[in-house]
Motif scaffolding. Structure first.
Motif, PDB file in Angstrom:
ATOM      1  N   PHE B  40      35.504  49.452  36.428  1.00 16.65           N
ATOM      2  CA  PHE B  40      36.434  48.312  35.990  1.00 16.65           C
ATOM      3  C   PHE B  40      37.907  48.769  35.988  1.00 16.65           C
ATOM      4  O   PHE B  40      38.591  47.804  35.928  1.00 16.65           O
ATOM      5  N   GLY B  41      37.880  49.986  36.209  1.00 15.52           N
ATOM      6  CA  GLY B  41      39.356  50.582  36.650  1.00 15.52           C
ATOM      7  C   GLY B  41      39.835  49.878  37.733  1.00 15.52           C
ATOM      8  O   GLY B  41      41.024  49.622  37.896  1.00 15.52           O
ATOM      9  N   ILE B  42      39.154  49.911  38.861  1.00 16.47           N
ATOM     10  CA  ILE B  42      39.553  49.321  40.296  1.00 16.47           C
ATOM     11  C   ILE B  42      39.864  47.787  40.083  1.00 16.47           C
ATOM     12  O   ILE B  42      40.971  47.287  40.463  1.00 16.47           O
ATOM     13  N   ILE B  43      38.830  47.114  39.427  1.00 14.75           N
ATOM     14  CA  ILE B  43      39.091  45.617  38.991  1.00 14.75           C
ATOM     15  C   ILE B  43      40.727  45.375  38.282  1.00 14.75           C
ATOM     16  O   ILE B  43      40.855  44.286  38.226  1.00 14.75           O
ATOM     17  N   VAL B  44      40.719  46.240  37.467  1.00 10.09           N
ATOM     18  CA  VAL B  44      42.020  46.193  36.571  1.00 10.09           C
ATOM     19  C   VAL B  44      43.326  46.571  37.225  1.00 10.09           C
ATOM     20  O   VAL B  44      44.374  45.849  37.298  1.00 10.09           O
ATOM     21  N   ALA B  45      43.036  47.736  37.973  1.00 12.25           N
ATOM     22  CA  ALA B  45      44.338  48.551  38.706  1.00 12.25           C
ATOM     23  C   ALA B  45      44.726  47.640  39.673  1.00 12.25           C
ATOM     24  O   ALA B  45      46.042  47.467  40.184  1.00 12.25           O
ATOM     25  N   LEU B  62      37.454  32.215  34.635  1.00  7.44           N
ATOM     26  CA  LEU B  62      36.012  32.055  34.828  1.00  7.44           C
ATOM     27  C   LEU B  62      35.852  32.485  36.117  1.00  7.44           C
ATOM     28  O   LEU B  62      34.997  33.525  36.378  1.00  7.44           O
ATOM     29  N   VAL B  63      36.109  31.698  37.109  1.00  4.46           N
ATOM     30  CA  VAL B  63      35.574  32.155  38.892  1.00  4.46           C
ATOM     31  C   VAL B  63      36.557  33.465  39.024  1.00  4.46           C
ATOM     32  O   VAL B  63      35.757  34.226  39.951  1.00  4.46           O
ATOM     33  N   ALA B  64      37.527  33.439  38.431  1.00  7.30           N
ATOM     34  CA  ALA B  64      38.307  34.742  38.931  1.00  7.30           C
ATOM     35  C   ALA B  64      37.806  36.145  38.311  1.00  7.30           C
ATOM     36  O   ALA B  64      37.111  36.838  39.017  1.00  7.30           O
ATOM     37  N   TRP B  65      37.958  36.199  37.028  1.00  4.60           N
ATOM     38  CA  TRP B  65      37.604  37.304  36.229  1.00  4.60           C
ATOM     39  C   TRP B  65      36.089  37.589  36.016  1.00  4.60           C
ATOM     40  O   TRP B  65      35.568  38.457  36.256  1.00  4.60           O
ATOM     41  N   GLY B  66      35.394  36.366  35.796  1.00  2.00           N
ATOM     42  CA  GLY B  66      34.272  36.314  35.363  1.00  2.00           C
ATOM     43  C   GLY B  66      33.143  36.544  36.397  1.00  2.00           C
ATOM     44  O   GLY B  66      32.253  37.464  36.475  1.00  2.00           O
ATOM     45  N   TRP B 182      39.084  43.555  45.063  1.00  2.00           N
ATOM     46  CA  TRP B 182      39.977  43.011  46.158  1.00  2.00           C
ATOM     47  C   TRP B 182      40.118  41.578  45.986  1.00  2.00           C
ATOM     48  O   TRP B 182      41.123  40.973  46.365  1.00  2.00           O
ATOM     49  N   ARG B 183      38.934  40.815  45.634  1.00  2.00           N
ATOM     50  CA  ARG B 183      38.957  39.429  45.679  1.00  2.00           C
ATOM     51  C   ARG B 183      40.207  38.909  44.680  1.00  2.00           C
ATOM     52  O   ARG B 183      40.551  37.736  44.789  1.00  2.00           O
ATOM     53  N   LEU B 184      40.442  39.731  43.608  1.00  2.00           N
ATOM     54  CA  LEU B 184      41.405  39.379  42.809  1.00  2.00           C
ATOM     55  C   LEU B 184      42.940  39.335  43.076  1.00  2.00           C
ATOM     56  O   LEU B 184      43.806  38.782  42.643  1.00  2.00           O
TER      57      LEU B 184
END
Lengths: 173, 224
Positions: B40-45, B62-66, B182-184
């Protein structure tokens, strides 16, 4: 096992005394009675020692140790060509255990020969369940198959073993 | 005649030499869940440091974070399977292992198509597609590095008959998780880019991890 994890040598000795005789027979079964079995057994206990922290007290010790011994045998088989020698050496099947269910159908040597002719995955599940008393769930965890697949292998193995023994006894004069 | 109930002296000597109290590891689930703060640290950082993708509004939360959260969850499941595969008598049936790996592949393709359907963005004009691809390929692989370091430590503790499979599963889980972050930040949703650069990174990390596990196992055998 928990005492052993706490650093007790006496607990290790006790564990060895309880598990080694059965494990030795299992390793000899996997290696078809090879003399390498004793080395592999020591390897398995050494591996147990090095990875003793990996054991969680929630698990049963016997399936863990049998699984570990099986891994050691498989890794050794891949790593060296010793397996080829084991196959060649093991034709006399000196110590293959016999399921109690078929003990009365023929003498021990005949049963051993019939067992040796079963597909190895069937024979292994058959002996793990009928000789060493592991549940199919435990066997499934050791072999990486489903419990249903383990049950089916044991059942097919037992059916083939019985059929082969009956064929042999009927062909005797 | 050897007494089979008594450990041989060589084994006892080896055991005595290194006999100290050890703390039992947690169960595989707990082991895998211990990595979730890092995941979760990676997808937030990544979005905090680099900035959220430009088309985040068009893609929708939804498609981005979800979807990224679902991808992290699948990554953790793969790591859990790897952890079980690395312990004797805890292995899962081959069918489940194959289904999980196939699920990871399906996830990458599905996420790529879903994101493209929501916001079809292409490589910006003037930027060669292969440069954009390389940036994402190496960036995504680099994002998986913390997991990869942990993987090497995990592998040294694995006791698996198929260390490469356990390592590959661990690597695939780690890369899938890093890729969820990364996709974010990647503003390109063209399937060609996502499948080759992002998917290629997942495959590379899985293969590297499998190779590491194999080498660690070979080294352990030599030491024995």
């Amino acid at each position: 096992m928990v005492k052993y994890q706490d650093g007790s040598l006496e607990a290790f000795r006790e564990l060895y005394a309880q598990l080694a005789p059965d494990l030795r027979r299992y390793v000899r079964f996997l290696t078809r009675g090879s003399d390498a079995a004793d080395d592999l057994l020591q390897d398995a206990f050494l591996q147990l020692h090095r990875s003793r922290a990996a054991y969680n007290p929630a698990y049963a010790v016997r399936p863990w140790m049998f699984g570990l011994a099986r891994n050691v045998c498989l890794m050794n088989r891949r790593a060296t060509r010793r397996w080829a020698n084991i196959r060649a050496m093991g034709n006399d099947l000196p110590d293959v255990p016999i399921p109690a269910e078929v003990e009365r159908l023929a003498d021990a040597d005949v049963i051993r020969r019939c067992l040796a002719e079963l597909p190895s995955d069937h024979a292994e599940v058959l002996t793990l369940h009928h000789v060493w008393g592991f549940s199919f769930d435990e066997i499934a965890g050791m072999l990486g198959v489903s419990a249903a697949a383990a049950r089916a292998r044991a059942s097919r193995g037992m059916a083939r073993l019985r059929a082969e023994l009956e064929r042999l006894s009927s062909s005797m004069p | 005649m050897n007494n089979h109930s008594t450990p041989p002296d060589t084994l006892l000597a080896e055991v005595s030499r290194d006999l100290h109290a050890v703390r039992p590891w947690p169960t595989p689930w707990r082991d895998a869940l211990r990595l979730s703060p890092l995941a979760f640290g990676i997808i937030v950082a990544l979005p905090l440091v680099v900035g959220l993708r430009r088309d985040a509004v068009a893609v929708g939360p939804l498609v981005a974070w979800g979807v990224s959260l679902v991808q992290v969850a699948l990554g953790i499941v793969l790591i859990w399977i790897a952890t079980r595969e690395g312990r004797p008598a805890r292995r899962l049936p081959r069918g489940i292992v194959c289904a999980a790996l196939a699920g990871a592949g399906f996830m990458i393709v599905a996420v790529s198509l879903l994101t493209f359907s929501k916001s079809p963005t292409h490589v910006p004009h003037g930027v060669p597609p292969w440069i954009a691809g390389m940036v994402c390929y190496f960036g995504s692989t680099l994002a998986a590095t913390p997991f990869f370091v942990l993987a090497a430590w995990f592998h040294s503790r694995f006791v698996s008959p198929q260390p490469a499979l356990a390592g590959g599963l661990y690597g695939a889980g780690a890369a899938l998780t890093a890729n969820a972050g990364w996709r974010l930040i990647c503003p390109i949703s063209t399937p060609w880019h996502v499948l080759t650069a992002h998917g290629g990174s997942v495959i590379t990390v899985a293969l590297l991890s499998a190779l590491t596990a194999h080498l660690v196992a070979v080294r352990a055998r030599r030491i024995r």
